[in-house]
Design an enzyme around this catalytic site. Structure first.
Site, short mmCIF file in Angstrom:
data_model
loop_
_atom_site.label_atom_id
_atom_site.label_comp_id
_atom_site.label_asym_id
_atom_site.label_seq_id
_atom_site.Cartn_x
_atom_site.Cartn_y
_atom_site.Cartn_z
CB CYS A 22 -45.73 -31.42 21.90
SG CYS A 22 -45.26 -32.25 20.42
CG ASN A 255 -42.81 -28.14 21.03
OD1 ASN A 255 -43.40 -28.35 19.97
ND2 ASN A 255 -42.96 -27.04 21.75
N GLY A 256 -41.29 -29.85 18.20
CA GLY A 256 -40.62 -29.31 17.03
C GLY A 256 -40.77 -30.23 15.85
CG MET A 501 -48.19 -9.45 -12.38
SD MET A 501 -49.53 -9.20 -11.20
CE MET A 501 -50.95 -9.76 -12.10
CD GLU A 917 -47.46 -8.54 4.88
OE1 GLU A 917 -46.63 -9.14 4.22
OE2 GLU A 917 -47.45 -8.49 6.11
CE LYS A 968 -43.73 -12.45 -1.86
NZ LYS A 968 -43.15 -11.15 -1.65
#
Lengths: 1518, 482
Positions: A22, A255-256, A501, A917, A968
């Site tokens: 929010c 907010n949270g 893997m 990444e 993960k």
């Protein structure tokens, strides 16, 4: 069916997992003067926060917005008489703001509540219909609009003060809520009391922010006055929202997200029986349940809790300090009184843990508190005329610069209080000091609290019985693999073992091996709606401390409240548990209960044993024991251990039901819990501490036999193991964003897969287990099986070695792995020889047609037609392969050769490869002369932002935001320095040889609206690209996906839990996340139910191998499909599972030049494989009668549960929820057939591009000057994208385009700013300022006319320069938390910053001409920072794990530093800079240089070789 | 596990062999001692694969990565335990196995595989040397009596396994030695006979009864066998050799390889052989027909006997040096192999079919052959045709037929028992290694046809498991073949 219905629990959807985030705002007159202007201001703030809220499928229906104000007495004084109400003076009446269900039942509900008012002895003054204008609100909002009435209640006899009346109103409301909740009619759901108070009132609804004032006519009535207004605009994950879910609640807006909610609710319920209050007396009963768990949001729950705490007589700030304590461990500097306060209160209540910005009011005070992590922004401005404006952003209210007296922000863990009665602001320090001094908490603690380490050494300590160890190990399922792979590294290096893997073993309920009960549970983790934490780099907010023992009445504060045992760690050594067993203290008494069961089936059963255990536990509590030790010691041939998880959770829930849980602490002494996840499960289901004695004994045995490396001794092995488990626990907690063990305890952050409802409801109450499964009988059979492994009389005279294992690495005849010698060799053979027949052999193995089922999809049958359609009518394979993508595997994780082979393969068939990444060599963006393209179509944007430059972003067709990774989820990553060679370092914009850390969260995504912001940023830089959001399957992922669709994501990827990885702790690899089948089906169901499916593409991945896998994924709702392991195998991967060691022998997951030469994969092999899969899919489509993939998407009705599979553990499995196709109108799309509306036409950048045309086309300089507001987000980014598209990596000549903006810049100002842009903001700016800046130059300084001192005021928000790769940023003033986080190349000067500055930085230069917050330079592995440390206190605030402090003495450093300060002064007019330069010699000495050790080492190595930094010298070839 | 980077820094280095000149002068083993540090370094080359193909390449399922790691760490005794878990006789397989584990070793994809077999041998030998391998007497006896017919690797494995769970086992062997082919078929330079005897003695000490010179169906009736035991394991091997029915086959000097090899083994044990029966290659031109392992054994033996020249003919074409595309890793590679015997001399020729033998005075002195061409037929089978005009004849004083074995000897034991045979003439068994007759099990070459010792051990173990379960209703014995 032709209209949408409000959502109820169905299929895999469960409303309890709805999330929201929010915009919050507060406007107050500090001196308490009430005015209508405050309301107007509040509504204006709300409207300016509109972009932080969201809208659903119906664009005019918001997710909710509202306002909390003081009782508008003048309004009611004039309005009440018109409806016949005679209004008493203020304080002598209360007003209930009530949502009533539609007209038909209005009367009944009114009389119901009137009856309660009268029963409570109060007077009914009358009802008032709240005047509203529904014409402006959305269609859906109107469909479900309630009747909104105000009930005026006057004081009854016997009620004297306002406080008593307020208390009565509370009782009335709670009673009404309970009675209505017990009604069965649907209308009861709609009944709601928004507020019921004497001094404040809430106006809210299913509205868009700017509709609030227009809808509620009271708010525009000038008689409506208040000294403050709390406003809130909501972004929720669902679209069919409801009126009552809007904020503010009765006391607060939020907010949270509360991560430990389940535990908090359970603990509150468990405490209720201990409550007693002289104020309430017998009325207490009427308040229960304090927190009605069902159908409430986390905010509603914490509102309930806050309310209760205040009615115990505590003040608003005191109550908030109990709910959301700041970090108070020994390492945090704070006064002893304050620490004592927190420690004392921790014995009463666990924190409500999670990201939280709470703005609250009790009617006269306004308090704002931010949780210890500070992951929600809150900025404020105080004006010279005593107006306070606070909000999630600055610039929400137009305030002339000369009026501003101070600009600040709320810091992590801090509180801010306005007392409108006293007419002043009370700061955190003053406030808390006063509260902490209320009672002699320190003395009480000293006299009552017992520390474990203070207990006497045990009188008798059982030496481990090594003679029986082997038998016991077998009976507890210990394998050799566990000893070598798990326990060994924990004991030797104190760390959990890593693997790679992914996992490919069966789900526990499909395993042929007896599975420990633990294995049926999967860790939950945070994604999108709240961030995971970094427990390593941000250790200061975490805590493993806890107390165990008996709790007392929450309504009182006595010394006895803290009469508990204090533990620094939940892991108990064998001595420590004995110390607890022998404890001799008043009020702390331990009792051991045996958790064994008689295996004689005539006399014993697990179920019977649990009954006995529970009743023994109750008895022990009633006898006054305060600690129960559940122990499975003493096992023999006739007595098997009850699985410790069953024992502890069963007892925990039994005691909650009995109302005596909080009188006792539970300690587990067990042989079956040895790894991190197992111990986390015990704690998550109620254990206060665990003694994993068999792990210790096994380690000691290995030490004694010399099996452990380095001749480690038992003591250090023990310490190392405990340390490894502790670190692992912190990691598991932080995945969910939980900082404190005390909150994690009992929070049940797990989902079960394969456990039946009866079992779950009885012993694991409230745990999600969505496809049913085994019952207690099957648990018993597995327990017996395992026990028999140890105790079965064997005739064999062979050796007594433990079973070899085979759970982590494949072993013949042991646990099944879907990648085994057969499947791997067949797949490689098929791809290399282009043999479809061999592929079909592989597919047959893999699909389990031979009866070996290891996945959920293996339990499904496809419904074929009697007569298939001709296969040539099915869309061609060449079209189908375009829906395929390869997994996000970074260059760095794998070799350049393998990475490029994958890209070439995918480009050649019109499919997509993914950068991963690690960035990408920009030379790959241009095809080879022969036309071969190595450019990855999908470019990933992950938390590390490595190599994410403007040029990288514009050269993608798809941009993927990685929120989590299947192997993960909730964790960051780490690329060890030895894998960062010159090339990798160059591509990632980092120093070769330096370790690279990816943070667990994206530091610009702490909530769903932040994600929407990043989507917006990326869309701006590359408007043509599809923006993906990668999620990992877990319960509630569908709800998050709905949020993604609302946040304008173009593609959502649901990853399964078993995907590959370069490196991950074994416990995450095996036990976190869910199979994609569940996540995908939930996603499809929720998106369709909310009519959000047609505008978003759904992708799935996670061990897809065959055409059948793709068919099932498609039927469950996916239209695009990702593959990673399988293509790697076609390129030569043989599942060595050594990716994390850089020793891949086939040259794939390695950077070792010798090994890379061994790579022999060919792009054609990948291409062959993908065509096999497509062809296989086509065969299935023909048999099912689908001609196109689109027709097939989401057709769950074409799957049926397989009846052929007979596994003794699958009897209770029920796939119906997974296969439920939502019943929606025909108009609701079930696959993606339209585009998201990104609203880019609103961007200021369209104008900028127009104005800069001469620069773009002819490189001519231009000057632009424009006003800016906080609604103008992501400014200059689209223009930067245009520059990168035209000029690539090198951009435009410096300062070609000069822009100046006046005002408050919205979020992400200057994101990905390209080279050639020179931008100035005169005013202030919000979060994510200059994120990803790639060569541009930015300056910000206060507006002309300001009178405040720039260097003492906050001018920019949090997370400035995140992921910067180059450029310069000058900030005259202060910045918030996480300044320069993950900077890898930008140079910047700022005048002071918040906590966690320069976190994970790998390059560039940061100059701070003032104070930094705590934890500076955590995880900083490169670049340098210069800090002006005037008072010499900096060394208390930096994190010394990776950096050293040096003086600034080298000539080079001095030149650079001075040059930057001069540039700062010249650009921003900084007075600090001017003063420093004027007194340079004196000030130079006060600068501290922060130098990462790794970086220093690499620089020295280079210097020794006579080189400077490599990456500066131009292109690098790897 | 192990040394993750071991294979990067160390190349394959098996133990060194003695020089050719020295070794052909005796029958002793070929290998020189291997230093402990070298063994550990070599074991450290093992990558502890997530999917260890070696472990499935091995018919026994030897836990290769596990014991390699233990050797690397110097935990030899534990390595021995791990090895014994799946393999009764590492000292045999460590010497004479063609090591399918090594050809399926993941390293062999692009480098030289781990020296698995040599490490296995070292573990076994060390076990004996250190006294870790001791007779293990069963905890108790079941009272069940089991007969094992045949004392080759299958029979020995079955006997050892059955004894370990308490059954009373009697092994019947028709020859004068126990050990089957291990004892009489394989030359000493590959497996010295005291190694076999050591194991037989150990099994005897554990309680197994050995009866040599007993040929069931010949000098011991089948009825007596059936009447005296609760279960029977047939492990008589596939001893029927493939013959070559060409003119001149009955000339003197044309012998089956096994006659030749067994005789040499007996002589080495000190037995006297009549000069008229003696098959000696001394100063002769020897032609060995058949390019397999038996052929190599003949080759090595002939050199040791002092042959003038040795030629080896194989009817199949010369195998490639590298794997063909249709023979990918991890399959058994059909490539040209160089055995130790080949290093010692002799020549090889391929795609040659023998047409006839000629001679003088009843003794062979010439071999007539023709070159052949192989073609793939429609049905993927290979067919052979002679190449016109390619006829050759060479001088040959001694011809050894190493053409493989057909199946077990069917006359005597098998036909009298009446067990069902399969299409190839081997004994048919079910999943538990039981024949068509309840209580009668079979293992090894008798079931599989001529095959590897490692397969024989695996089947012997499985037969023991089947018998134990048959006798007791359940079993703790592990299954070897999955």
């Amino acid at each position: 069916m032709n209209r949408m219905l409000p959502l109820v629990k169905q299929g895999l959807y469960d409303p309890q997992f709805e999330r929201d985030a929010c915009g919050v705002g507060v406007v107050a007159n500090i001196t308490g003067v009430k005015s209508h202007r405050i309301i107007e201001n509040g509504l204006e703030v709300l409207a300016n926060l509109g972009h932080r809220g969201a809208r659903g499928a119906d664009p005019d229906t918001g997710d909710g917005a509202g306002i909390l104000i003081q009782m508008p007495h003048s309004l009611f004084a004039s309005e009440a008489p018109r409806v016949g109400i005679k209004l008493p003076p203020i304080g002598e009446y209360g007003v209930g703001m009530i949502f009533l269900p539609g007209k038909d039942s209005e009367k009944e509900y009114k009389s119901l509540i009137e009856k309660i008012v009268l029963e409570e002895g109060q007077a009914i003054l009358g009802w008032r219909d709240v005047p509203v204008d529904s014409s402006q609100i959305g269609f859906w909002a109107r469909e479900v609009e309630p009747r909104i009435c105000q009930l005026f209640v006057g004081k009854g006899s016997g009620v004297s003060g306002t406080l008593q009346l307020e208390r009565k109103l509370y009782i009335i409301r709670k009673r009404a809520e309970r009675i209505v909740s017990e009604l069965t009619m649907r209308s009861a759901e709609e009944f709601y009391i928004a507020s019921f108070s004497t001094n404040r009132i809430v106006y809210k609804g299913l509205l868009v922010a700017d509709q609030v004032g227009k809808f509620y006519l009271d708010l525009t009535n000038t008689n409506t006055e208040s000294a403050f207004a709390l406003v809130h605009s909501r972004f929720s994950t669902n679209t069919l929202g409801s009126w009552k879910l809007a904020h503010p609640y009765r006391l607060l807006c939020h907010n949270g997200e509360i991560n430990t909610l389940r535990g908090n609710i359970n603990w509150m319920a468990a405490r209720e029986p201990l409550f007693s209050s002289k104020d309430f007396g017998d009325d207490l009963e009427k308040l229960y349940p304090i927190i009605p768990g069902r159908g409430q949001s986390d905010t509603a729950c914490i509102d309930n809790a806050l309310e209760l705490l205040m009615y115990t007589g505590r003040s608003l700030p005191h109550s908030l300090m109990m709910l959301v304590p700041e970090a108070w461990s020994e390492t945090t500097p704070m006064s002893q009184d304050k620490r004592d306060f927190y420690e004392y209160h921790s014995s009463m209540m666990e924190p409500w843990d999670g990201p939280a910005l709470l703005a609250c009011s009790d009617g006269s005070k306004v308090a704002v508190i931010l949780d210890r992590n500070g992951l929600r922004p809150f900025r404020y401005v105080i004006t010279k005329d005593q107006l306070l404006v606070m909000a999630s952003e600055v610039g929400v209210l137009d305030i002339p610069p000369e009026q501003v007296s101070y600009k600040g922000r709320i810091q992590p863990g801090r509180m801010f209080l306005v007392d409108t009665v006293a007419g002043k602001i009370i700061d955190d320090e003053e406030l808390k000091t006063e509260i902490a001094g209320r009672r002699p908490y320190g003395k009480w603690l000293a006299e009552n609290r017992v520390a474990l380490k203070s207990l006497p050494m045990p009188a008798k300590l059982d030496e481990p019985d090594f003679a029986s160890l082997n038998v016991r190990q077998k009976a507890f399922g210990v394998t050799q693999e566990e000893l070598t792979l798990l326990l060994n590294p924990m004991a030797v290096i104190g760390k959990e073992a890593e693997g790679s893997m992914g996992t490919d073993t069966p789900l526990a309920f499909l395993s042929d091996k007896p599975q420990p009960l633990f294995s049926y549970f999967k860790q939950l983790f945070a994604q999108v709606s709240n961030p995971p934490l970094d427990a390593i780099r941000e250790e200061l907010v975490t805590s493993l401390e806890s107390t165990i023992g008996s709790e007392q009445n929450l309504f009182e504060e006595t010394p006895e409240h803290c009469r508990q045992l204090r533990l620094l760690s939940p892991i108990l050594t064998n001595e420590e548990i004995q110390q607890i067993r022998e404890i001799q203290e008043d009020g702390i008494k331990a009792h051991t209960l045996s958790t064994l069961f008689d295996i004689d089936s005539e006399t014993g059963s697990l179920e019977a044993a649990m009954k006995i255990l529970c009743s023994e536990a109750s008895m022990a509590v009633r006898e006054g024991y305060t600690i129960l030790i559940l122990s499975d010691k003493g096992m023999d041939a006739n007595h098997a251990p009850i699985p410790s998880l069953l024992a502890v959770s069963g007892v925990h829930h039994h005691l909650i039901r009995e109302g005596i849980r909080t009188k006792v602490g539970l300690v587990v002494e067990s042989g079956d819990s040895r790894d991190v996840t197992q111990i986390a499960l015990l704690i998550g289901y109620g254990a206060g501490a665990v003694n994993p004695y068999l792990a210790f004994e096994s380690i000691f045995d290995m030490v004694n036999k010399g099996f452990l490396a380095d001749h480690i001794d038992t003591k250090s092995a023990e310490t190392n193991y405990v340390h490894a488990i502790e670190k692992g626990l912190l990691k598991i907690m932080s995945k969910m964003g939980i900082s404190a063990l005390q909150s994690y305890r009992g929070a049940q952050i797990f989902e079960a897969v394969g456990l039946g409802n009866d079992l779950v409801d009885r012993y694991f109450t409230w745990t999600s287990s969505r496809v049913g499964g085994i019952g207690i009988k099957e648990v018993e059979l597995e327990a017996r099986d395992r026990h028999a492994d140890g105790y079965r009389a064997s005739r064999s005279s062979g050796n007594s070695e433990l079973d070899i294992g085979g759970y982590y690495q494949w072993r013949r005849g042991e646990e099944y792995h879907s990648y085994n010698p057969d499947t791997i060799s067949k797949l490689q053979d098929a791809a290399r020889t282009n043999s479809y027949a061999t592929y079909k052999d592989f597919a047959e193995f893999s699909d389990g047609q031979g009866g070996r089922v290891s996945t959920l999809r293996g339990l499904m049958n496809l419904k074929f037609l009697d007569k298939p359609i001709p296969i040539d009518e099915v869309e061609p394979a060449s079209e189908i392969v375009k829906r395929f993508g390869t997994g996000a595997i970074s260059l760095g994780a794998i070799s350049r050769e393998a990475h490029e082979a994958m890209a070439i393969a995918m480009n050649s068939i019109g499919a997509r490869s993914n950068t991963g990444e690690g960035g990408e060599d920009y030379r790959r963006f241009t095809p080879d002369p022969g036309g071969l393209s190595r450019n990855s179509a999908t470019k990933q944007v992950a938390s590390g932002r490595f190599g994410v430059t403007t040029n990288y972003l514009v050269n993608a067709t798809d941009l993927q935001i990685k929120m989590a990774q299947g192997s993960k989820p909730g964790e960051g990553g780490r690329l060890p320095g030895h894998k960062v060679d010159d090339y990798i370092g160059w591509v990632r914009h980092t120093m070769p040889g330096v370790e690279l850390i990816s943070p667990p969260p994206h530091h610009d995504i702490y909530s769903i609206e932040d994600l929407a912001q990043l989507i917006h940023d990326l869309k701006n830089v590359n408007p043509k690209a599809r923006i993906h959001v990668k999620l990992v399957a877990e319960v509630g992922v569908g709800i998050i996906a709905a949020g993604v669709s609302k946040g304008h994501g173009d593609v959502v990827l649901i990853s399964g839990d078993n995907g590959g990885t370069g490196s991950s702790p074994q416990s995450s690899l095996k036990h976190a996340g869910l199979p994609w089948e569940l996540g995908l089906a939930e996603t499809q169901q929720v998106l369709v139910m909310n009519d959000l499916r047609s505008r978003i593409v759904v992708q799935t991945d996670g061990q897809l191998k065959t055409g059948r896998d793709v068919a099932i994924a498609c039927l469950l709702g996916a239209e695009e499909f990702g593959f990673a392991t399988a293509p790697l195998i076609t390129l030569g991967c043989i599942m060595l599972r050594k990716c994390h060691l850089n020793t891949c022998s086939v040259g794939i997951a390695t950077q070792d030049p010798i090994l890379r030469k061994q790579f022999f994969g060919q792009p054609e092999h990948v291409v062959n494989y993908f065509f096999f899969v497509a062809e296989h899919l086509r065969e299935i489509m023909a048999k099912m009668g689908f001609r196109t993939v689109n027709e097939m998407v989401g057709r769950m009705d074409r799957i049926e549960p397989s009846s052929a599979i007979e596994h003794w553990k699958t009897k209770g499995i029920d796939l119906r929820p997974l296969l439920l196709m939502p019943d929606v109108p025909k108009t609701v799309g079930t696959y993606c057939n339209e585009e998201q509306d990104h609203g880019l036409e609103m961007a200021i950048d369209n104008k900028l591009i127009e104005l800069a045309r001469a620069s773009l086309e002819k490189q001519e300089p231009v000057n632009i000057e424009l006003p800016i507001g906080n609604n103008n987000r992501t400014v200059c980014t689209m223009l930067s994208g245009e520059i990168a598209k035209r000029y690539g990596e090198r951009g435009l000549p410096e300062s070609t385009i000069r822009c100046k903006f006046k005002g408050s810049a919205g979020q992400s100002f200057g994101a990905f700013l390209a080279k050639g842009m020179d931008v100035v903001v005169e005013g202030d700016a919000n979060d994510y300022f200059a994120k990803g800046i790639s060569g541009g130059r930015v300056a910000i300084y206060p507006p002309e006319g300001s009178t405040f001192v720039a260097e003492k005021n906050f001018i920019v928000g949090n997370v400035v320069l995140y992921g910067a790769t180059g450029g310069k940023v000058f900030i005259r003033g202060l910045a918030g938390e996480r300044f320069s986080v993950r900077n890898s190349g930008a140079h910047t000067v700022v005048e002071g910053i918040g906590d966690h500055g320069c976190e994970y930085m790998t390059g560039g230069i940061t100059v701070v001409l003032g104070q930094t917050g705590r934890n500076f330079a955590a995880g900083m592995s490169g670049g340098v920072a210069f800090i002006l440390d005037e008072d010499g206190s900096f060394n208390e605030r930096y994190n010394d794990e990776m950096v050293d402090l040096q003086s600034v003495s080298q000539v080079n450093d001095i030149v650079i530093l001075k040059g930057l300060i001069e540039e700062h002064q010249g650009t921003t007019g900084s007075s600090v800079a001017k003063y420093i330069l004027g007194n340079w010699d004196q000030y130079l000495k006060k600068f501290v240089k922060v130098m990462p050790r790794d970086y220093q080492r690499v620089l020295e190595e280079l210097a020794a070789k006579g080189e400077s930094r490599i990456a500066d010298n131009g292109d690098i070839n790897g | 596990m192990g040394n993750p980077a071991g294979f990067i820094y160390s190349d394959r280095e098996p133990p060194k062999k003695r020089s050719v000149g020295s070794r052909v002068k005796d029958y002793r083993e070929l290998y020189k001692p291997w230093s402990e540090s070298k063994i550990q370094e070599q074991a450290g080359r093992c990558m502890a694969c997530g999917v260890p193909f070696c472990h499935t390449g091995c018919p026994l399922g030897n836990l290769i990565p596990d014991w390699n790691d233990l050797v690397y760490q110097g935990s030899w005794e534990r390595a021995l335990d791990a090895l014994h878990k799946t393999n009764n006789f590492p000292e045999f397989t460590g010497r004479i196995c063609p090591a399918p584990c090594e050809s399926s070793c993941v390293l062999s994809i692009n480098q030289d595989p781990v020296t698995i077999e040599y490490i296995e041998k070292e573990i076994g030998d060390r076990g004996f040397r250190e006294g870790w391998i001791k007779p293990v007497i069963p905890k108790s006896r079941t009272g069940k009596k089991v007969a094992v017919v045949g004392s080759g690797p299958a029979g020995l494995a079955a006997a050892a396994q059955l004894n370990s769970v308490g059954h009373n086992v009697t092994v019947f062997e028709r020859d004068e030695y126990n050990g089957g082919l291990l004892r009489l078929g394989i030359p000493d330079f590959k497996l010295e006979k005291h190694v076999v005897q050591r194991r037989v003695d150990l099994i005897r000490e554990e309680g197994v009864c050995f009866e040599t010179g007993v040929n069931i169906g010949v000098n011991y009736t089948v009825e007596r066998l059936l009447g005296s035991f609760d279960a029977i394991c047939l492990a008589g091997g596939a001893t029927q050799p493939r013959d070559l029915m060409v003119p001149g086959r009955d000339l003197k000097g044309v012998h089956f390889a096994m006659e030749y090899l067994a005789q040499q083994n007996r002589i080495l044990d000190g037995q006297e052989v009549l000069p008229s029966e003696r098959i000696n290659a001394m100063n002769k031109r020897v032609v060995i027909l058949g390019g397999g392992d038996t052929g190599s054994d003949c080759l090595g033996t002939a050199h040791r006997q002092g042959a003038k020249e040795v030629i080896q003919f194989e009817i199949l074409p010369e195998p490639p040096l590298l794997r063909r595309i249709n023979n990918p890793w991890p399959e058994w590679p059909l490539v040209l192999r160089l055995s130790a015997a080949h290093e010692e001399g002799g020549s090889r020729d391929y795609a040659i079919a023998t047409k006839k033998f000629t001679g003088a005075e009843g003794c062979v002195n010439k071999l007539h052959a023709v070159r052949v061409r192989w073609k793939e037929e429609q049905n993927k089978r290979m067919s052979m045709e002679e190449i016109e005009g390619s006829e050759i004849e060479i001088e040959a004083d001694l011809v050894l037929l190493a053409l493989g074995f057909l199946h077990p000897e069917q006359v005597g034991l098998l036909d009298k028992l009446g067990v069902v045979l399969d299409a190839r003439g081997s004994v048919a068994v079910d999943n538990n290694m039981m024949t068509s007759l309840p209580g009668i099990f079979a293992a090894g070459d008798m079931v599989r046809g001529a095959s590897l010792v490692v397969w024989a051990i695996a089947q012997g173990r499985d037969a023991a498991r089947g018998i134990d379960e048959y006798l007791m209703g359940d079993t703790d014995l592990p299954r070897a073949v999955q």
